[in-house]
Design an enzyme around this catalytic site. Sequence first.
Site, PDB file in Angstrom:
ATOM      1  N   CYS A 169       6.217   4.983   8.585  1.00 57.34           N
ATOM      2  CA  CYS A 169       6.776   4.340   7.392  1.00 57.34           C
ATOM      3  C   CYS A 169       8.240   4.678   7.127  1.00 57.34           C
ATOM      4  CB  CYS A 169       5.920   4.686   6.181  1.00 57.34           C
ATOM      5  SG  CYS A 169       4.272   3.993   6.307  1.00 57.34           S
ATOM      6  N   GLU A 210       0.840  -1.202   0.000  1.00 53.91           N
ATOM      7  CA  GLU A 210       0.000   0.000   0.000  1.00 53.91           C
ATOM      8  C   GLU A 210       0.871   1.246   0.000  1.00 53.91           C
ATOM      9  OE1 GLU A 210      -3.338   0.375  -0.376  1.00 53.91           O
ATOM     10  OE2 GLU A 210      -2.572   2.402  -0.543  1.00 53.91           O
ATOM     11  N   ARG A 248       3.818   8.764  15.683  1.00 53.82           N
ATOM     12  CA  ARG A 248       4.946   7.836  15.592  1.00 53.82           C
ATOM     13  C   ARG A 248       6.162   8.512  14.960  1.00 53.82           C
ATOM     14  NH1 ARG A 248       1.695   2.595  13.327  1.00 53.82           N
ATOM     15  NH2 ARG A 248       0.425   4.207  12.346  1.00 53.82           N
ATOM     16  N   GLY A 308       9.015  11.774   9.832  1.00 56.10           N
ATOM     17  CA  GLY A 308       8.607  10.848  10.909  1.00 56.10           C
ATOM     18  C   GLY A 308       7.542   9.918  10.376  1.00 56.10           C
TER      19      GLY A 308
HETATM   20  N1  LIG Z   1       0.203   3.953   8.101  1.00 58.12           N
HETATM   21  C1  LIG Z   1       0.637   4.145   6.861  1.00 58.12           C
HETATM   22  O1  LIG Z   1       0.683   5.263   6.362  1.00 58.12           O
HETATM   23  C2  LIG Z   1       1.049   2.969   6.017  1.00 58.12           C
HETATM   24  C3  LIG Z   1       1.157   3.132   4.632  1.00 58.12           C
HETATM   25  C4  LIG Z   1       1.518   2.043   3.859  1.00 58.12           C
HETATM   26  C5  LIG Z   1       1.782   0.822   4.458  1.00 58.12           C
HETATM   27  N2  LIG Z   1       1.702   0.685   5.811  1.00 58.12           N
HETATM   28  C6  LIG Z   1       1.958  -0.650   6.367  1.00 58.12           C
HETATM   29  O2  LIG Z   1       0.687  -1.280   6.544  1.00 58.12           O
HETATM   30  C7  LIG Z   1       0.688  -2.099   7.720  1.00 58.12           C
HETATM   31  C8  LIG Z   1      -0.373  -1.630   8.695  1.00 58.12           C
HETATM   32  O3  LIG Z   1      -0.054  -0.308   9.085  1.00 58.12           O
HETATM   33  P1  LIG Z   1      -1.070   0.590   9.936  1.00 58.12           P
HETATM   34  O4  LIG Z   1      -0.471   1.954   9.982  1.00 58.12           O
HETATM   35  O5  LIG Z   1      -2.450   0.392   9.422  1.00 58.12           O
HETATM   36  O6  LIG Z   1      -0.910  -0.114  11.369  1.00 58.12           O
HETATM   37  P2  LIG Z   1      -1.804   0.129  12.659  1.00 58.12           P
HETATM   38  O7  LIG Z   1      -0.903  -0.134  13.807  1.00 58.12           O
HETATM   39  O8  LIG Z   1      -2.526   1.435  12.559  1.00 58.12           O
HETATM   40  O9  LIG Z   1      -2.913  -1.026  12.570  1.00 58.12           O
HETATM   41  C9  LIG Z   1      -2.622  -2.382  12.655  1.00 58.12           C
HETATM   42  C10 LIG Z   1      -3.869  -3.068  13.189  1.00 58.12           C
HETATM   43  O10 LIG Z   1      -3.664  -4.465  13.144  1.00 58.12           O
HETATM   44  C11 LIG Z   1      -4.315  -5.026  14.279  1.00 58.12           C
HETATM   45  N3  LIG Z   1      -3.795  -6.372  14.526  1.00 58.12           N
HETATM   46  C12 LIG Z   1      -2.541  -6.739  14.898  1.00 58.12           C
HETATM   47  N4  LIG Z   1      -2.458  -8.082  15.022  1.00 58.12           N
HETATM   48  C13 LIG Z   1      -3.686  -8.578  14.694  1.00 58.12           C
HETATM   49  C14 LIG Z   1      -4.232  -9.880  14.617  1.00 58.12           C
HETATM   50  N5  LIG Z   1      -3.500 -10.959  14.905  1.00 58.12           N
HETATM   51  N6  LIG Z   1      -5.522 -10.007  14.253  1.00 58.12           N
HETATM   52  C15 LIG Z   1      -6.284  -8.920  13.970  1.00 58.12           C
HETATM   53  N7  LIG Z   1      -5.816  -7.660  14.034  1.00 58.12           N
HETATM   54  C16 LIG Z   1      -4.533  -7.487  14.390  1.00 58.12           C
HETATM   55  C17 LIG Z   1      -4.014  -4.033  15.396  1.00 58.12           C
HETATM   56  O11 LIG Z   1      -4.904  -4.167  16.466  1.00 58.12           O
HETATM   57  C18 LIG Z   1      -4.173  -2.725  14.647  1.00 58.12           C
HETATM   58  O12 LIG Z   1      -5.505  -2.218  14.738  1.00 58.12           O
HETATM   59  C19 LIG Z   1       2.111  -2.003   8.271  1.00 58.12           C
HETATM   60  O13 LIG Z   1       2.881  -3.047   7.738  1.00 58.12           O
HETATM   61  C20 LIG Z   1       2.597  -0.667   7.748  1.00 58.12           C
HETATM   62  O14 LIG Z   1       4.006  -0.633   7.677  1.00 58.12           O
HETATM   63  C21 LIG Z   1       1.314   1.725   6.602  1.00 58.12           C
END
Ligand SMILES: NC(=O)c1ccc[n+]([C@@H]2O[C@H](COP(=O)([O-])OP(=O)(O)OC[C@H]3O[C@@H](n4cnc5c(N)ncnc54)[C@H](O)[C@@H]3O)[C@@H](O)[C@H]2O)c1
Length: 468
Positions: free
Chosen positions: A266, A154, A334, A263
Amino acid sequence: MNIAVIGTGYVGLVTGACFAEMGNQVVCVDQDRQKISALGQGDVLIHEPGLEDIVRRNLAKGRLSFTTRLELALQSANIIFIAVGTPQKSDGCADTGHVLEVATKIGETLSGPATICIKSTVPVGTTEKVDNIIRKALARRRVNYRHDIASNPEFLREGSAIHDFMCPDRVIVGCHSKRAARIMRQLYEPCLKDSEHLLIMGLRESELSKYAANAMLATRISFINEIALIAEELNADIEEIQRGIGSDRRIGPHFLKPGCGYGGSCFPKYVRALVNIAKQNGIAALLLGAVDERNEAQKQILHRKLENIFEGDLGGRRIAILGLAFKPETDDLREAPAIALIHQLHASGANIAAHDPAANAAARMLQSTGLLPSSGLEILDDIEASIRGADALVLVTEWPQFKQINFHRARQLMHTPVIIDGRNLLDADALGRLGFLYSGVARKASSERTYTISAKQRPASEQATLQS
Ligand SMILES: NC(=O)c1ccc[n+]([C@@H]2O[C@H](COP(=O)([O-])OP(=O)(O)OC[C@H]3O[C@@H](n4cnc5c(N)ncnc54)[C@H](O)[C@@H]3O)[C@@H](O)[C@H]2O)c1
């Protein structure tokens, strides 16, 4: 299509809500009961423009639902997205524990054929591991549902996540099966500019593309920050240099804005993870290591500017911080430069009055868990309250509303008229005319008005307060 999204954070929730908006039937799963219960009522606990409207509209239409029970979500899903967090481990590597745990549960629960997509950002080889885990779990159950595996990183940006998801520059899909490629093309069709914008490649290439794209953007930021440091010393204006290099078509203007460091969840994490991936494979990622180092050093420039202005003594000074989130339009703290600044100021004995348009609640949460100081730090919802009596105002996040501040009034409210602009957002000349001592990041006006100002040149009232 029937979709299950596992992990309902920034990425999972936006993915689920947007696919529902495109007319699919989506169930979002998370282990966080509080989050799921709030979402079930249409309450989005994160700040992301437009997201709550989409969630509420699709809940009402019955296209979107939320559950903590994975087996319910998988019952009718033919596409399953894994979007759980991949936090950074102490050694800099990505922790894929949540992703692999979810893979095991999918293998134990799957009740029909499905395409399983990894949306979380994962190190190269993880999608293959997920595939093996599911395959073995299905074999243990002696069932043989056909499942395809895909990597679908993503690229959304917090703060403009809905737009980025609905109108992506490109969608990357790593897969080995024609069926998975066809299903993903069908799913993303409504938001693709044309078929060229869906890039099908191998699993490893897709996984590495995500890291490489983020590392490239982080590199540009650290590059311009380093040029800004040089420019500041040479009394050259970085905005002129930005124009000078950004207008070269081979370079382009994007991600060439200097500031007080990047920050978020990512850039810092991915750059360090890539350094580690390289190391594990016998390669010294010299450039990427320096990108990270420059960024950490950049998070100290605002404190250093304050120390220069107040001649090394910040003890008892009241410093107003405007902006806590790592960027505007999010409440995500973060790795935010403001968090680093708060710790530096606290260690110098300053009193901090911080304000953010969206992240105050998140900052208070950090304070209550001891991750931000409990004394010497006030988090204020009222912007005037944070400015009142301040010895300096430091702008850390470029929220557009900070441009609208009535600085004439701010001048009257502040104890000492000092503004440090960590994002070069404000009108330096206008602030100078109002009698502020302004310092941006390598803006010519800033060098003239800060480091070269001697005590003698300062207005009498300023001398008294700056030197007291
Ligand atoms: N935040 C961004 O801008 C962004 C952009 C691109 C990619 N990413 C990537 O996408 C992924 C998710 O990022 P995010 O920012 O949404 O993270 P986040 O921490 O906001 O959300 C992750 C969610 O996963 C849930 N979770 C964890 N283990 C679980 C399980 N076993 N079963 C069900 N739910 C579970 C947590 O409770 C949490 O709500 C990461 O790998 C991140 O690096 C993030």
